[in-house]
Design an enzyme around this catalytic site. Structure first.
Site, PDB file in Angstrom:
ATOM      1  CG  ASP A   1      -7.937   4.517  -3.724  1.00 19.33           C
ATOM      2  OD1 ASP A   1      -9.167   4.497  -3.950  1.00 19.33           O
ATOM      3  OD2 ASP A   1      -7.151   3.722  -4.262  1.00 19.33           O
TER       4      ASP A   1
ATOM      5  CE1 TYR B   1      -6.875   3.003  -0.148  1.00 19.08           C
ATOM      6  CE2 TYR B   1      -4.491   3.088   0.134  1.00 19.08           C
ATOM      7  CZ  TYR B   1      -5.617   2.529  -0.455  1.00 19.08           C
ATOM      8  OH  TYR B   1      -5.474   1.488  -1.319  1.00 19.08           O
TER       9      TYR B   1
ATOM     10  CD  GLU C   1      -3.026  -0.822  -0.017  1.00 18.00           C
ATOM     11  OE1 GLU C   1      -3.071   0.300  -0.566  1.00 18.00           O
ATOM     12  OE2 GLU C   1      -3.726  -1.775  -0.392  1.00 18.00           O
TER      13      GLU C   1
END
Length: 388
Positions: free
Chosen positions: A154, A136, A53
């Site tokens: 996102d 996020y 991520e």
């Protein structure tokens, strides 16, 4: 502000429970049949998911895959990351840019070692305390690795929801993200929260794209208000991008008689913090008094190379001889900056400097060093033909 109040304030009406249930089933069936086969989706290890991520921020999936695989192979655990040298980290990250991301990861790894006995924390609130992790990333890791119904919003997700519900809010504003997070809390599948979040991401990345969007091909077109009302071209709403600042640097590759090139370490804060670049002289620092300011077509003027030699002598205690003609002109674009690099080659005549910020590196070792992308571009240009 409570969830209901936040949505009502922004005039957003959520679907009925039955419609939400149908949406979940439709989206997840599509995801099961079409999900992208990505290496970080083959594991539930929160460390691996976290690494992926962070890498995926501002970087395309295809670019990330080899970096991810090399990173996990080299540093397979949180402890390995915590103990890694900065040189190792920056070399693994070389080319991805935004080097503060990997530095923050090392800080976070040390937090985990000290505060969580080396185990990635499961509580969402604890994940948010880790360096470099925002809402996020925390939502993505906790939903995918631990099955918690946390939103992971996102740009892809905001674009999808904007079109599904005809949301007129500016997605570039931080306050708008909170609205979308509350919408996801209403929509997310409690039994498969990680898959639900990834399904929305895949939908935004492959079908509900910023351009060349064909809403009629979407698996959730029957839920899409902007498709049904033929307004999808209006969404998402986003203010114009901030103008990119342009800077021009005379970039001097100084070479000694050993075949080594001179690099300078950048400050520990700011663009390319702590990384090595050739000597870079801001165009605005040249003394142009008494002669015209030159354009890109005038960079072969001998007065340019003479001025650069003088600046290098005063700034670095180095006597060098520049070629009057530049090797070439390169550009590199950051998120907020565009660098134009006018590259000169120079021969070292005399060295008096003892600066710890300067480093000589032989051309044969270019591949071993942790150079940022702009430096790599200059190296590649120089490597095509050396003049000294």
């Amino acid at each position: 502000m409570k969830q209901k109040d936040l949505l009502e304030k922004n005039k957003i009406t959520m679907w009925s429970e039955e419609k939400v249930s149908d949406f979940r089933a439709t989206l997840l069936q599509w995801y099961d049949e079409n999900k992208r086969d990505l290496p970080w989706r083959r594991t539930s290890d929160p460390y691996c998911i976290w690494v992926s991520e962070i890498m995926l921020q501002q970087t395309q999936v295809d670019t990330v895959i080899p970096y991810y695989e090399r990173f996990i192979e080299t540093l397979p655990t949180i402890e390995a990351l915590a103990n890694a040298s900065e040189a190792t980290l920056l070399k693994l990250w070389e080319g991805l840019g935004y080097y503060s991301r990997v530095r923050n990861m090392k800080v976070a790894a040390n937090q985990i070692m000290e505060e969580h006995q080396g185990k990635f924390p499961e509580e969402h609130k604890d994940v948010l305390t880790l360096k470099g992790i925002g809402p996020y990333t925390a939502g993505a890791v906790t939903s995918i690795a631990f099955g918690q119904p946390q939103p992971a919003v996102d740009g892809n997700v905001m674009r999808v929801l904007s079109r599904l519900f005809e949301i007129d809010l500016d997605i570039s504003k931080a306050s708008t993200r909170k609205v979308f997070e509350e919408m996801i809390r209403c929509l997310i599948d409690p039994n498969r929260p990680g898959d639900f979040n990834q399904a929305l991401m895949d939908l935004g990345a492959t079908i509900c794209t910023p351009k060349n969007y064909s809403p009629e091909k979407s698996p959730v077109k029957d839920f899409n208000a902007s498709y049904l009302n033929e307004t999808w071209e209006n969404y998402p709403v986003k203010k114009k991008k901030t103008k990119v600042t342009e800077q021009t640097y005379y970039t001097v590759m100084v070479k000694n008689d050993l075949g080594e090139y001179l690099y300078k370490k950048r400050p520990n804060k700011g663009v390319l913090a702590g990384m090595y670049t050739p000597l870079m002289i801001d165009r605005e620092d040249l003394n142009e008094e008494g002669w015209k300011s030159f354009s890109q077509d005038d960079v072969c003027d001998s007065r340019v190379s003479q001025e650069l030699e003088l600046i290098i002598s005063k700034s670095y205690d180095l006597k060098v001889k520049l070629n009057d003609q530049p090797k070439g002109i390169l550009s590199h674009v950051f998120s907020h900056l565009k660098w134009e690099l006018i590259v000169f080659e120079a021969e070292l005549l005399e060295e008096d400097t003892r600066s710890s910020q300067l480093k000589w590196i032989h051309a044969d070792r270019f591949d071993e060093e942790m150079f940022p992308v702009p430096t790599q571009k200059v190296n590649d240009l120089i490597d095509t033909l050396t003049l000294f």
